[in-house]
Design a protein around this motif. Sequence first.
Motif, PDB file in Angstrom:
ATOM      1  N   MET A 233       0.836  -1.191   0.000  1.00  0.00           N
ATOM      2  CA  MET A 233       0.000   0.000   0.000  1.00  0.00           C
ATOM      3  C   MET A 233       0.879   1.253   0.000  1.00  0.00           C
ATOM      4  N   GLN A 234       0.369   2.323  -0.597  1.00  0.00           N
ATOM      5  CA  GLN A 234       1.098   3.567  -0.628  1.00  0.00           C
ATOM      6  C   GLN A 234       0.976   4.265   0.722  1.00  0.00           C
ATOM      7  N   SER A 235       1.913   5.175   0.981  1.00  0.00           N
ATOM      8  CA  SER A 235       1.845   5.942   2.217  1.00  0.00           C
ATOM      9  C   SER A 235       0.597   6.798   2.216  1.00  0.00           C
ATOM     10  N   PRO A 236      -0.125   6.850   3.321  1.00  0.00           N
ATOM     11  CA  PRO A 236      -1.349   7.630   3.370  1.00  0.00           C
ATOM     12  C   PRO A 236      -1.070   9.120   3.380  1.00  0.00           C
ATOM     13  N   LYS A 237      -1.944   9.880   2.793  1.00  0.00           N
ATOM     14  CA  LYS A 237      -1.843  11.329   2.824  1.00  0.00           C
ATOM     15  C   LYS A 237      -2.493  11.843   4.103  1.00  0.00           C
ATOM     16  N   THR A 238      -2.104  13.074   4.470  1.00  0.00           N
ATOM     17  CA  THR A 238      -2.681  13.675   5.667  1.00  0.00           C
ATOM     18  C   THR A 238      -4.197  13.747   5.557  1.00  0.00           C
ATOM     19  N   SER A 239      -4.690  14.050   4.355  1.00  0.00           N
ATOM     20  CA  SER A 239      -6.136  14.152   4.153  1.00  0.00           C
ATOM     21  C   SER A 239      -6.813  12.808   4.391  1.00  0.00           C
ATOM     22  N   ASP A 240      -6.118  11.699   4.061  1.00  0.00           N
ATOM     23  CA  ASP A 240      -6.668  10.365   4.308  1.00  0.00           C
ATOM     24  C   ASP A 240      -6.751  10.086   5.804  1.00  0.00           C
ATOM     25  N   VAL A 241      -5.720  10.492   6.530  1.00  0.00           N
ATOM     26  CA  VAL A 241      -5.723  10.327   7.978  1.00  0.00           C
ATOM     27  C   VAL A 241      -6.909  11.083   8.575  1.00  0.00           C
ATOM     28  N   ASP A 242      -7.116  12.304   8.117  1.00  0.00           N
ATOM     29  CA  ASP A 242      -8.222  13.123   8.619  1.00  0.00           C
ATOM     30  C   ASP A 242      -9.570  12.491   8.295  1.00  0.00           C
ATOM     31  N   THR A 243      -9.671  11.872   7.112  1.00  0.00           N
ATOM     32  CA  THR A 243     -10.932  11.254   6.702  1.00  0.00           C
ATOM     33  C   THR A 243     -11.284  10.081   7.601  1.00  0.00           C
ATOM     34  N   VAL A 244     -10.322   9.197   7.857  1.00  0.00           N
ATOM     35  CA  VAL A 244     -10.578   8.042   8.711  1.00  0.00           C
ATOM     36  C   VAL A 244     -10.840   8.497  10.140  1.00  0.00           C
ATOM     37  N   TYR A 245     -10.077   9.476  10.604  1.00  0.00           N
ATOM     38  CA  TYR A 245     -10.304  10.031  11.942  1.00  0.00           C
ATOM     39  C   TYR A 245     -11.736  10.538  12.054  1.00  0.00           C
ATOM     40  N   GLN A 246     -12.207  11.266  11.036  1.00  0.00           N
ATOM     41  CA  GLN A 246     -13.556  11.817  11.058  1.00  0.00           C
ATOM     42  C   GLN A 246     -14.607  10.711  11.058  1.00  0.00           C
ATOM     43  N   ARG A 247     -14.349   9.630  10.334  1.00  0.00           N
ATOM     44  CA  ARG A 247     -15.306   8.513  10.314  1.00  0.00           C
ATOM     45  C   ARG A 247     -15.430   7.887  11.702  1.00  0.00           C
ATOM     46  N   VAL A 248     -14.298   7.713  12.373  1.00  0.00           N
ATOM     47  CA  VAL A 248     -14.329   7.145  13.722  1.00  0.00           C
ATOM     48  C   VAL A 248     -15.007   8.121  14.674  1.00  0.00           C
ATOM     49  N   TRP A 249     -14.686   9.407  14.526  1.00  0.00           N
ATOM     50  CA  TRP A 249     -15.310  10.446  15.361  1.00  0.00           C
ATOM     51  C   TRP A 249     -16.830  10.399  15.220  1.00  0.00           C
ATOM     52  N   GLU A 250     -17.314  10.303  13.977  1.00  0.00           N
ATOM     53  CA  GLU A 250     -18.754  10.261  13.737  1.00  0.00           C
ATOM     54  C   GLU A 250     -19.388   9.031  14.385  1.00  0.00           C
ATOM     55  N   ALA A 251     -18.681   7.898  14.341  1.00  0.00           N
ATOM     56  CA  ALA A 251     -19.206   6.673  14.949  1.00  0.00           C
ATOM     57  C   ALA A 251     -19.298   6.811  16.462  1.00  0.00           C
ATOM     58  N   ILE A 252     -18.343   7.505  17.057  1.00  0.00           N
ATOM     59  CA  ILE A 252     -18.381   7.737  18.501  1.00  0.00           C
ATOM     60  C   ILE A 252     -19.521   8.670  18.859  1.00  0.00           C
ATOM     61  N   VAL A 253     -19.648   9.769  18.129  1.00  0.00           N
ATOM     62  CA  VAL A 253     -20.700  10.748  18.402  1.00  0.00           C
ATOM     63  C   VAL A 253     -22.088  10.128  18.225  1.00  0.00           C
ATOM     64  N   ALA A 254     -22.221   9.223  17.256  1.00  0.00           N
ATOM     65  CA  ALA A 254     -23.508   8.579  16.996  1.00  0.00           C
ATOM     66  C   ALA A 254     -23.775   7.385  17.910  1.00  0.00           C
ATOM     67  N   HIS A 255     -22.869   7.135  18.854  1.00  0.00           N
ATOM     68  CA  HIS A 255     -22.989   6.015  19.805  1.00  0.00           C
ATOM     69  C   HIS A 255     -22.954   4.657  19.108  1.00  0.00           C
ATOM     70  N   LYS A 256     -22.317   4.597  17.941  1.00  0.00           N
ATOM     71  CA  LYS A 256     -22.127   3.304  17.284  1.00  0.00           C
ATOM     72  C   LYS A 256     -20.883   2.606  17.823  1.00  0.00           C
ATOM     73  N   LEU A 257     -19.953   3.396  18.330  1.00  0.00           N
ATOM     74  CA  LEU A 257     -18.793   2.863  19.034  1.00  0.00           C
ATOM     75  C   LEU A 257     -18.936   3.277  20.489  1.00  0.00           C
ATOM     76  N   LEU A 258     -19.223   2.328  21.349  1.00  0.00           N
ATOM     77  CA  LEU A 258     -19.492   2.628  22.752  1.00  0.00           C
ATOM     78  C   LEU A 258     -18.211   2.576  23.581  1.00  0.00           C
ATOM     79  N   PRO A 259     -18.217   3.225  24.748  1.00  0.00           N
ATOM     80  CA  PRO A 259     -17.046   3.190  25.619  1.00  0.00           C
ATOM     81  C   PRO A 259     -16.617   1.756  25.923  1.00  0.00           C
ATOM     82  N   GLY A 260     -15.311   1.517  25.850  1.00  0.00           N
ATOM     83  CA  GLY A 260     -14.776   0.186  26.137  1.00  0.00           C
ATOM     84  C   GLY A 260     -14.665  -0.721  24.929  1.00  0.00           C
TER      85      GLY A 260
END
Length: 233
Positions: free
Chosen positions: A1-28
């Motif tokens: 795989m190619q090295s990820p771009k900063t924008s890709d890191v931000d995109t995946v971070y945002q997806r995880v953030w959205e899952a946390i905010v939506a309570h799809k990823l619960l504490p623990g």
Amino acid sequence: MQSPKTSDVDTVYQRVWEAIVAHKLLPGTRLKEEELCETFGISRGFVRKVLLQLSHHKLVNLVPNSGAFVAEPSPAEAREIFQARRLIEAELVRELAGKCTEQDKRLLEQHVAREHEAFEGGQLSLRIRLSGEFHLLIGQLANKPVLTSFLHEIISRSSLIVALYQGTSPRKGKQRIYSPCSEHTGLLEAIAARDVQTAVDLMREHLNEIEAQLQLEPPKEEALDLKAIFSEL
């Protein structure tokens, strides 16, 4: 795989953030590296960069020899988070209410309409995510990028807190069904009317109400009456 771009890191971070905010990823919840690699089509090294960034923002705990877990904020942290939100969001809503334009009003109205649609349609995860985004929208329209950046982080931590502590609230069964949508409507009206003090007061009351739904104190231990217990058997 190619090295990820900063924008890709931000995109995946945002997806995880959205899952946390939506309570799809619960504490623990454990975030397995191999599953994240497969889900996003990225390398293990890239996943570790994302997890490190999430850990830096206190959304994930990295446990040596065990892996990454969605954070479980303590009651003390929960109180501090809501204290911070009251301070930051009072200033953001004060700023926006003092200069709200017709375009600002339309954007807020469109967002609140989406919240109501999600609520009426029973789309719980979407409604929770939109609720958090409403507060961020106020910051964006207030044109306060630094405060809004802080708010972005603590809103996701607030979502973890709500997911962790709201379900055990003893007050839950005694109160009306809490709908942030209705309180957002009141905030919208005060902001659109440029009623600064009312908007600030409503924001503080709104955040106080969310915090009041939480059970942050350990349940009190009641003395056991052994005679009464065994007399019923």
